[in-house]
Write a protein that holds these residues in place. Sequence first.
Motif, PDB file in Angstrom:
ATOM      1  N   MET A   1     -69.298 -77.701  76.647  1.00  0.00           N
ATOM      2  CA  MET A   1     -70.544 -77.062  76.200  1.00  0.00           C
ATOM      3  C   MET A   1     -71.074 -76.090  77.257  1.00  0.00           C
ATOM      4  O   MET A   1     -71.160 -76.429  78.435  1.00  0.00           O
ATOM      5  N   LYS A   2     -71.439 -74.908  76.803  1.00  0.00           N
ATOM      6  CA  LYS A   2     -72.036 -73.922  77.710  1.00  0.00           C
ATOM      7  C   LYS A   2     -73.477 -73.647  77.264  1.00  0.00           C
ATOM      8  O   LYS A   2     -73.847 -73.958  76.134  1.00  0.00           O
ATOM      9  N   GLU A   3     -74.220 -73.045  78.158  1.00  0.00           N
ATOM     10  CA  GLU A   3     -75.602 -72.715  77.802  1.00  0.00           C
ATOM     11  C   GLU A   3     -75.731 -71.229  77.517  1.00  0.00           C
ATOM     12  O   GLU A   3     -75.085 -70.408  78.172  1.00  0.00           O
ATOM     13  N   PHE A   4     -76.566 -70.925  76.528  1.00  0.00           N
ATOM     14  CA  PHE A   4     -76.732 -69.529  76.117  1.00  0.00           C
ATOM     15  C   PHE A   4     -78.209 -69.188  76.020  1.00  0.00           C
ATOM     16  O   PHE A   4     -79.012 -69.986  75.539  1.00  0.00           O
ATOM     17  N   LEU A   5     -78.518 -67.979  76.477  1.00  0.00           N
ATOM     18  CA  LEU A   5     -79.882 -67.462  76.345  1.00  0.00           C
ATOM     19  C   LEU A   5     -79.939 -66.644  75.055  1.00  0.00           C
ATOM     20  O   LEU A   5     -79.096 -65.774  74.837  1.00  0.00           O
ATOM     21  N   LEU A   6     -80.893 -66.970  74.198  1.00  0.00           N
ATOM     22  CA  LEU A   6     -81.104 -66.158  73.000  1.00  0.00           C
ATOM     23  C   LEU A   6     -82.352 -65.321  73.221  1.00  0.00           C
ATOM     24  O   LEU A   6     -83.427 -65.860  73.475  1.00  0.00           O
ATOM     25  N   ILE A   7     -82.183 -64.016  73.166  1.00  0.00           N
ATOM     26  CA  ILE A   7     -83.312 -63.106  73.402  1.00  0.00           C
ATOM     27  C   ILE A   7     -83.717 -62.476  72.073  1.00  0.00           C
ATOM     28  O   ILE A   7     -82.880 -61.920  71.359  1.00  0.00           O
ATOM     29  N   PHE A   8     -85.007 -62.608  71.753  1.00  0.00           N
ATOM     30  CA  PHE A   8     -85.503 -62.101  70.468  1.00  0.00           C
ATOM     31  C   PHE A   8     -86.184 -60.762  70.673  1.00  0.00           C
ATOM     32  O   PHE A   8     -87.077 -60.638  71.506  1.00  0.00           O
ATOM     33  N   ARG A   9     -85.758 -59.795  69.888  1.00  0.00           N
ATOM     34  CA  ARG A   9     -86.371 -58.454  69.985  1.00  0.00           C
ATOM     35  C   ARG A   9     -86.964 -58.065  68.645  1.00  0.00           C
ATOM     36  O   ARG A   9     -86.401 -58.339  67.595  1.00  0.00           O
ATOM     37  N   ASN A  10     -88.106 -57.421  68.724  1.00  0.00           N
ATOM     38  CA  ASN A  10     -88.758 -56.984  67.497  1.00  0.00           C
ATOM     39  C   ASN A  10     -89.730 -55.865  67.846  1.00  0.00           C
ATOM     40  O   ASN A  10     -90.169 -55.773  68.989  1.00  0.00           O
ATOM     41  N   ALA A  11     -90.062 -55.032  66.870  1.00  0.00           N
ATOM     42  CA  ALA A  11     -91.092 -54.033  67.112  1.00  0.00           C
ATOM     43  C   ALA A  11     -92.380 -54.784  67.449  1.00  0.00           C
ATOM     44  O   ALA A  11     -92.772 -55.694  66.729  1.00  0.00           O
ATOM     45  N   SER A  12     -93.006 -54.432  68.559  1.00  0.00           N
ATOM     46  CA  SER A  12     -94.137 -55.237  69.050  1.00  0.00           C
ATOM     47  C   SER A  12     -95.427 -54.915  68.300  1.00  0.00           C
ATOM     48  O   SER A  12     -95.506 -53.953  67.551  1.00  0.00           O
ATOM     49  N   GLY A  13     -96.441 -55.720  68.571  1.00  0.00           N
ATOM     50  CA  GLY A  13     -97.791 -55.409  68.101  1.00  0.00           C
ATOM     51  C   GLY A  13     -98.131 -55.880  66.705  1.00  0.00           C
ATOM     52  O   GLY A  13     -99.177 -55.562  66.186  1.00  0.00           O
ATOM     53  N   GLN A  14     -97.252 -56.647  66.071  1.00  0.00           N
ATOM     54  CA  GLN A  14     -97.557 -57.095  64.716  1.00  0.00           C
ATOM     55  C   GLN A  14     -98.487 -58.300  64.695  1.00  0.00           C
ATOM     56  O   GLN A  14     -99.345 -58.408  63.849  1.00  0.00           O
ATOM     57  N   GLN A  15     -98.254 -59.207  65.659  1.00  0.00           N
ATOM     58  CA  GLN A  15     -98.903 -60.514  65.580  1.00  0.00           C
ATOM     59  C   GLN A  15    -100.414 -60.452  65.649  1.00  0.00           C
ATOM     60  O   GLN A  15    -101.093 -61.256  65.030  1.00  0.00           O
ATOM     61  N   SER A  16    -100.946 -59.484  66.401  1.00  0.00           N
ATOM     62  CA  SER A  16    -102.382 -59.472  66.648  1.00  0.00           C
ATOM     63  C   SER A  16    -103.183 -59.235  65.367  1.00  0.00           C
ATOM     64  O   SER A  16    -104.334 -59.605  65.288  1.00  0.00           O
ATOM     65  N   VAL A 101     -87.545 -60.393  59.637  1.00  0.00           N
ATOM     66  CA  VAL A 101     -88.593 -59.380  59.777  1.00  0.00           C
ATOM     67  C   VAL A 101     -88.056 -58.159  60.548  1.00  0.00           C
ATOM     68  O   VAL A 101     -88.806 -57.441  61.202  1.00  0.00           O
ATOM     69  N   GLY A 102     -86.739 -57.967  60.458  1.00  0.00           N
ATOM     70  CA  GLY A 102     -86.150 -56.757  61.025  1.00  0.00           C
ATOM     71  C   GLY A 102     -85.847 -56.814  62.514  1.00  0.00           C
ATOM     72  O   GLY A 102     -85.533 -55.793  63.119  1.00  0.00           O
ATOM     73  N   GLY A 103     -85.963 -58.002  63.117  1.00  0.00           N
ATOM     74  CA  GLY A 103     -85.677 -58.123  64.545  1.00  0.00           C
ATOM     75  C   GLY A 103     -84.219 -58.450  64.805  1.00  0.00           C
ATOM     76  O   GLY A 103     -83.408 -58.542  63.875  1.00  0.00           O
ATOM     77  N   THR A 104     -83.887 -58.639  66.075  1.00  0.00           N
ATOM     78  CA  THR A 104     -82.508 -58.974  66.448  1.00  0.00           C
ATOM     79  C   THR A 104     -82.490 -60.115  67.454  1.00  0.00           C
ATOM     80  O   THR A 104     -83.489 -60.403  68.117  1.00  0.00           O
ATOM     81  N   VAL A 105     -81.328 -60.760  67.543  1.00  0.00           N
ATOM     82  CA  VAL A 105     -81.126 -61.794  68.567  1.00  0.00           C
ATOM     83  C   VAL A 105     -79.969 -61.345  69.459  1.00  0.00           C
ATOM     84  O   VAL A 105     -78.896 -61.013  68.959  1.00  0.00           O
ATOM     85  N   GLU A 106     -80.211 -61.334  70.742  1.00  0.00           N
ATOM     86  CA  GLU A 106     -79.118 -61.060  71.670  1.00  0.00           C
ATOM     87  C   GLU A 106     -78.673 -62.393  72.262  1.00  0.00           C
ATOM     88  O   GLU A 106     -79.491 -63.182  72.718  1.00  0.00           O
ATOM     89  N   VAL A 107     -77.372 -62.662  72.208  1.00  0.00           N
ATOM     90  CA  VAL A 107     -76.837 -63.948  72.681  1.00  0.00           C
ATOM     91  C   VAL A 107     -76.060 -63.723  73.966  1.00  0.00           C
ATOM     92  O   VAL A 107     -75.108 -62.937  73.985  1.00  0.00           O
ATOM     93  N   ARG A 108     -76.450 -64.409  75.038  1.00  0.00           N
ATOM     94  CA  ARG A 108     -75.772 -64.208  76.320  1.00  0.00           C
ATOM     95  C   ARG A 108     -75.515 -65.554  76.973  1.00  0.00           C
ATOM     96  O   ARG A 108     -76.409 -66.402  77.045  1.00  0.00           O
ATOM     97  N   ALA A 109     -74.270 -65.737  77.430  1.00  0.00           N
ATOM     98  CA  ALA A 109     -73.939 -66.985  78.123  1.00  0.00           C
ATOM     99  C   ALA A 109     -74.581 -66.990  79.500  1.00  0.00           C
ATOM    100  O   ALA A 109     -74.632 -65.962  80.178  1.00  0.00           O
ATOM    101  N   LEU A 110     -75.102 -68.143  79.904  1.00  0.00           N
ATOM    102  CA  LEU A 110     -75.653 -68.268  81.251  1.00  0.00           C
ATOM    103  C   LEU A 110     -74.497 -68.543  82.207  1.00  0.00           C
ATOM    104  O   LEU A 110     -73.597 -69.321  81.894  1.00  0.00           O
ATOM    105  N   VAL A 111     -74.523 -67.911  83.367  1.00  0.00           N
ATOM    106  CA  VAL A 111     -73.516 -68.206  84.381  1.00  0.00           C
ATOM    107  C   VAL A 111     -74.046 -69.358  85.225  1.00  0.00           C
ATOM    108  O   VAL A 111     -75.119 -69.239  85.820  1.00  0.00           O
ATOM    109  N   PRO A 112     -73.337 -70.491  85.208  1.00  0.00           N
ATOM    110  CA  PRO A 112     -73.859 -71.638  85.968  1.00  0.00           C
ATOM    111  C   PRO A 112     -73.935 -71.311  87.452  1.00  0.00           C
ATOM    112  O   PRO A 112     -73.090 -70.587  87.972  1.00  0.00           O
ATOM    113  N   MET A 113     -74.943 -71.855  88.099  1.00  0.00           N
ATOM    114  CA  MET A 113     -75.089 -71.665  89.551  1.00  0.00           C
ATOM    115  C   MET A 113     -74.048 -72.515  90.264  1.00  0.00           C
ATOM    116  O   MET A 113     -73.780 -73.642  89.851  1.00  0.00           O
ATOM    117  N   ASP A 114     -73.481 -71.990  91.314  1.00  0.00           N
ATOM    118  CA  ASP A 114     -72.496 -72.782  92.068  1.00  0.00           C
ATOM    119  C   ASP A 114     -73.190 -73.792  92.952  1.00  0.00           C
ATOM    120  O   ASP A 114     -74.191 -73.514  93.544  1.00  0.00           O
TER     121      ASP A 114
END
Lengths: 114, 412
Positions: A1-16, A101-114
């Motif tokens: 098992m590896k760990e992955f960072l999921l980064i969520f991107r979306n046009a900002s300013g909607q939530q307010s 809602v038109g956003g994206t997910v970027e998936v990146r593996a974490l590099v374990p610390m030595d």
Amino acid sequence: MKEFLLIFRNASGQQSQMSPEQLQAMMKPWQDWMGGIAAQNKLVSPGNRLEADGRVVKPDNVVTNGPYVEIKEAVGGYIIIRAASLDEAAAISKGCPILTVGGTVEVRALVPMD
Amino acid sequence: MQENELIPHLFRTEYRKIVSVLCKKFGIQYMETAEDLVSETFLLAAETWGLKGLPKNPTAWLYIVSKNKAKDLLKHHAVFSQKVAPELKLNSSTEETEIDWSSKNINDSQLQMMFAICNSCITTEAQIGLSLNILCGFGAEEIADAFLDNKETIYKRLARAKEKLRAENVKIELPPPAEIDQRLETVLTTLYLLFSEGYYSSSQNITLRKDLCVEAMRLTLMLADNEQTSTPSANALLSLMCFHASRFDARTNSNGDLILYEEQEEALWNQELIQKGQYYLNRSSSGNKLSKYHLEAAIAYWHTHKADTHEKWENILQLYNRLLLLEYSPMAALNRTYALAKANGKEQAIAEAEKLDLSGSHFYYSLLADLYTGINNDKALEHLKAALSLARTSTDKKTIERTISRLSEKKG
């Protein structure tokens, strides 16, 4: 098992502009999606949501405000999951509510610390 | 109360008090000495009360006799008096040994004993065993029955744990205020497991299982009643226990078979305990820490509403989602998926259930069977058979067999 960072991107300013009911309705798919990952014991960290406002610091004392000129979509949040492979991590990401809602997910593996 | 019931009753209620008070007075090194001494006192009571009749105040008799026995020990053991007496700030072994039998000291001693026993220097199993032994007056045999373990194993486990507490010179005292929260976590975990052992254990002895739950609740109540230990988490744990215990009489029939939640008679739910649960849930809602006990208590609260409303299941689902973010457990994952079916529909729940890697558990197949029932009954039956092959206790097997025959009838 590896760990992955999921980064969520979306046009900002909607939530307010959302009412509490709208915000609640928006939160449920996120809670259910993350609960589903946690139920598989694959959620490493529920991460954080990020405020829309920000600063970009560049060399030579240059500080600019968000929104950002370089990227069309701002990072709105992130979580860390556990998966057997990049493909599995991407498959898990297909359920992410940001995609509806038109956003994206970027998936990146974490590099374990030595 | 009949005389032949009196001594076992007093043993249950007084043994732990006398042992705690004596240990508090003389130190944890003398835990076994104190236990022996109290056992002897009860033996003497059984002999003399039968011959001479009951003393006017049996409890006071026990206190006085055990105090005198402690004094005798102090007098006769030269090593004891020379080494311990100075520590106790006694000038000589002839000085009157006063033991404080006030209800405050009895109560405080038991609370402090709880912290001494629930110490992370011994294993969780040992903490639970010692709690039952010292704080609930259970013998090794009863503990072995509850854990489905043999008496020798339990006996050794208890002896090793006492030796370790002695070697570490664990103090019988409340932790300083700054450490209470952290130390209390270990205590609460032990009490939570003690309660669960009673509530979910596979032991057929229903009386014994109920006793475990009652004892866990009694100890948690002591924490909730004390100003220093009445934290939001302690109150949440007590609330959770009250809600669960309210269904104790409804969840088994006279043969000891488990009755599933949906089939329970609501009239058998104990309303008084439900109200107590609400009371402690309210008391737990201060501070800014949301413990897993808060979430589990809130889930248990919603289960005291029998009617299947969307509101109920949506709330339970979100509470399970949060519980899983806090701490993964297979049971929470399964229950969360059940709530998902109720709140969002079976289709989504089946898809998510298939992703759970819990194929070693009969609960997993029972859940899948439940989700497939009405959608694909053949698949449901298949899963029930898988569940049956994995179930170990006769209670679980019977429950699954009943479901199989009901589903087969529907098909036929």
